[in-house]
Motif scaffolding. Structure first.
Motif, PDB file in Angstrom:
ATOM      1  N   GLN A 127       0.788  -1.195   0.000  1.00  0.00           N
ATOM      2  CA  GLN A 127       0.000   0.000   0.000  1.00  0.00           C
ATOM      3  C   GLN A 127       0.843   1.278   0.000  1.00  0.00           C
ATOM      4  OE1 GLN A 127      -3.018  -0.225   2.898  1.00  0.00           O
ATOM      5  NE2 GLN A 127      -4.471   0.166   1.348  1.00  0.00           N
ATOM      6  N   PRO A 128       1.926   1.333   0.716  1.00  0.00           N
ATOM      7  CA  PRO A 128       2.694   2.552   0.617  1.00  0.00           C
ATOM      8  C   PRO A 128       3.247   2.728  -0.793  1.00  0.00           C
ATOM      9  CG  PRO A 128       3.588   1.175   2.368  1.00  0.00           C
ATOM     10  CD  PRO A 128       2.444   0.465   1.736  1.00  0.00           C
ATOM     11  N   TYR A 129       3.586   1.626  -1.454  1.00  0.00           N
ATOM     12  CA  TYR A 129       4.079   1.773  -2.827  1.00  0.00           C
ATOM     13  C   TYR A 129       2.974   2.261  -3.754  1.00  0.00           C
ATOM     14  CZ  TYR A 129       8.290  -0.676  -1.489  1.00  0.00           C
ATOM     15  OH  TYR A 129       9.444  -1.026  -0.909  1.00  0.00           O
ATOM     16  N   LEU A 130       1.827   1.766  -3.507  1.00  0.00           N
ATOM     17  CA  LEU A 130       0.686   2.168  -4.315  1.00  0.00           C
ATOM     18  C   LEU A 130       0.407   3.662  -4.127  1.00  0.00           C
ATOM     19  CD1 LEU A 130      -1.435   1.094  -6.268  1.00  0.00           C
ATOM     20  CD2 LEU A 130      -2.850   0.623  -4.314  1.00  0.00           C
ATOM     21  N   GLN A 131       0.525   4.125  -2.941  1.00  0.00           N
ATOM     22  CA  GLN A 131       0.317   5.553  -2.673  1.00  0.00           C
ATOM     23  C   GLN A 131       1.403   6.373  -3.397  1.00  0.00           C
ATOM     24  OE1 GLN A 131       0.350   5.912   1.570  1.00  0.00           O
ATOM     25  NE2 GLN A 131      -1.780   5.316   1.775  1.00  0.00           N
ATOM     26  N   TYR A 132       2.621   5.839  -3.339  1.00  0.00           N
ATOM     27  CA  TYR A 132       3.699   6.555  -4.042  1.00  0.00           C
ATOM     28  C   TYR A 132       3.439   6.597  -5.553  1.00  0.00           C
ATOM     29  CZ  TYR A 132       6.576   6.647   0.146  1.00  0.00           C
ATOM     30  OH  TYR A 132       7.052   6.890   1.376  1.00  0.00           O
ATOM     31  N   ILE A 133       2.967   5.519  -6.084  1.00  0.00           N
ATOM     32  CA  ILE A 133       2.703   5.451  -7.518  1.00  0.00           C
ATOM     33  C   ILE A 133       1.562   6.390  -7.873  1.00  0.00           C
ATOM     34  CG2 ILE A 133       1.907   3.961  -9.379  1.00  0.00           C
ATOM     35  CD1 ILE A 133       3.449   1.719  -8.109  1.00  0.00           C
ATOM     36  N   VAL A 134       0.506   6.408  -7.092  1.00  0.00           N
ATOM     37  CA  VAL A 134      -0.634   7.285  -7.339  1.00  0.00           C
ATOM     38  C   VAL A 134      -0.170   8.743  -7.235  1.00  0.00           C
ATOM     39  CG1 VAL A 134      -2.885   8.030  -6.470  1.00  0.00           C
ATOM     40  CG2 VAL A 134      -2.363   5.623  -6.631  1.00  0.00           C
ATOM     41  N   LEU A 135       0.607   8.993  -6.211  1.00  0.00           N
ATOM     42  CA  LEU A 135       1.121  10.339  -6.035  1.00  0.00           C
ATOM     43  C   LEU A 135       2.027  10.727  -7.208  1.00  0.00           C
ATOM     44  CD1 LEU A 135       2.035  10.917  -2.317  1.00  0.00           C
ATOM     45  CD2 LEU A 135       1.048  12.566  -3.832  1.00  0.00           C
ATOM     46  N   LEU A 136       2.859   9.824  -7.611  1.00  0.00           N
ATOM     47  CA  LEU A 136       3.733  10.084  -8.747  1.00  0.00           C
ATOM     48  C   LEU A 136       2.894  10.308 -10.012  1.00  0.00           C
ATOM     49  CD1 LEU A 136       6.662  10.306  -9.721  1.00  0.00           C
ATOM     50  CD2 LEU A 136       6.537   7.867 -10.188  1.00  0.00           C
TER      51      LEU A 136
END
Length: 187
Positions: free
Chosen positions: A2-11
C-alpha cells in the motif's frame, strides 16, 4: 504494498499536474514571440511611414530649391532691366546736358563785331545774360523724388524707404545713385 501504491498514485498525480502545467508554459513562451512579431510589424510600419515622410521632405526641399532658382533668375532679369534703364537714363541725361550746353552756347555767342566801338558796346549790352541751368534743375531727380530724398536725408534705410514708398530697393538705390551723379555733374 500500500505505501508503494500511494507513491505510484502520487507520482501519477504529479505527472498529470506537470502535463497540464507544461502546455501553459509553452503558451506563455508563445505569447512573447507573438508580441515580438507584433512589435516587429509595428516597427516596420513606423519605418515605412518615416521613409514616406522623408521622401515628402526631400520633395519639399527640391520644390523650394526650384522656386529659389526661379526667383533668382527673375531678380537677375529685373536687375539687368534696371541696369538697361539706368544706361538709357544716363544717355538721355547726357543728351539733355549737351543740348542745354549747345543752346546756352548759341544764345551766348557774340554778335559779329562792328568797327564802331559805340555800337559794339551797345551790342554787348544787348547780349542775353548766360542762361542759368535753373530750367533743367526744375526737373531734377531731387524734385521728382522729393519724398524719397527727404527720407534719405533723415537717415532712413533704403529698405525702409522702399517699403514706405512701395518701390523696389534696387529702384531706390538707382535713384539715389543717379542723383549723386547729377550733383557731381552740376558741381
Amino acid at each position: 504494498m500500500q505505501p508503494y501504491l500511494q507513491y505510484i498514485v502520487l507520482l501519477g498525480a504529479v505527472v498529470i499536474v506537470g502535463a497540464f502545467v507544461m502546455p501553459r508554459k509553452k503558451q506563455e513562451h508563445s505569447l512573447p514571440s507573438q508580441s515580438m512579431q507584433n512589435m516587429e510589424t509595428a516597427l516596420e510600419q513606423f519605418m515605412e511611414n518615416m521613409e514616406k515622410d522623408n521622401e515628402e521632405l526631400v520633395q519639399l526641399v527640391r520644390d523650394a530649391q526650384q522656386e529659389t532658382k526661379v526667383d533668382a533668375e527673375r531678380q537677375e532679369q529685373r536687375i539687368a532691366e534696371l541696369e538697361r534703364k539706368c544706361e538709357q537714363l544716363a544717355e538721355q541725361l547726357q543728351m539733355a546736358r549737351s543740348a542745354t550746353a549747345t543752346i546756352t552756347l548759341q544764345t551766348a555767342s557774340p554778335q559779329p563785331l562792328s568797327i564802331d566801338a559805340g555800337k559794339s558796346e551797345a551790342a554787348f549790352a544787348k547780349l542775353p545774360e548766360p542762361v542759368e541751368e535753373e530750367a533743367p534743375r526744375a526737373n531734377t531727380i531731387h524734385s521728382r523724388y522729393a519724398e524719397l530724398f527727404s527720407l534719405y536725408e533723415q537717415g532712413k534705410s533704403i529698405e525702409m524707404i522702399s517699403k514706405k514708398l512701395g518701390m523696389n530697393k534696387g529702384e531706390v538705390q538707382l535713384i539715389i545713385q543717379l542723383a549723386k551723379q547729377e550733383e557731381a555733374a552740376h558741381a
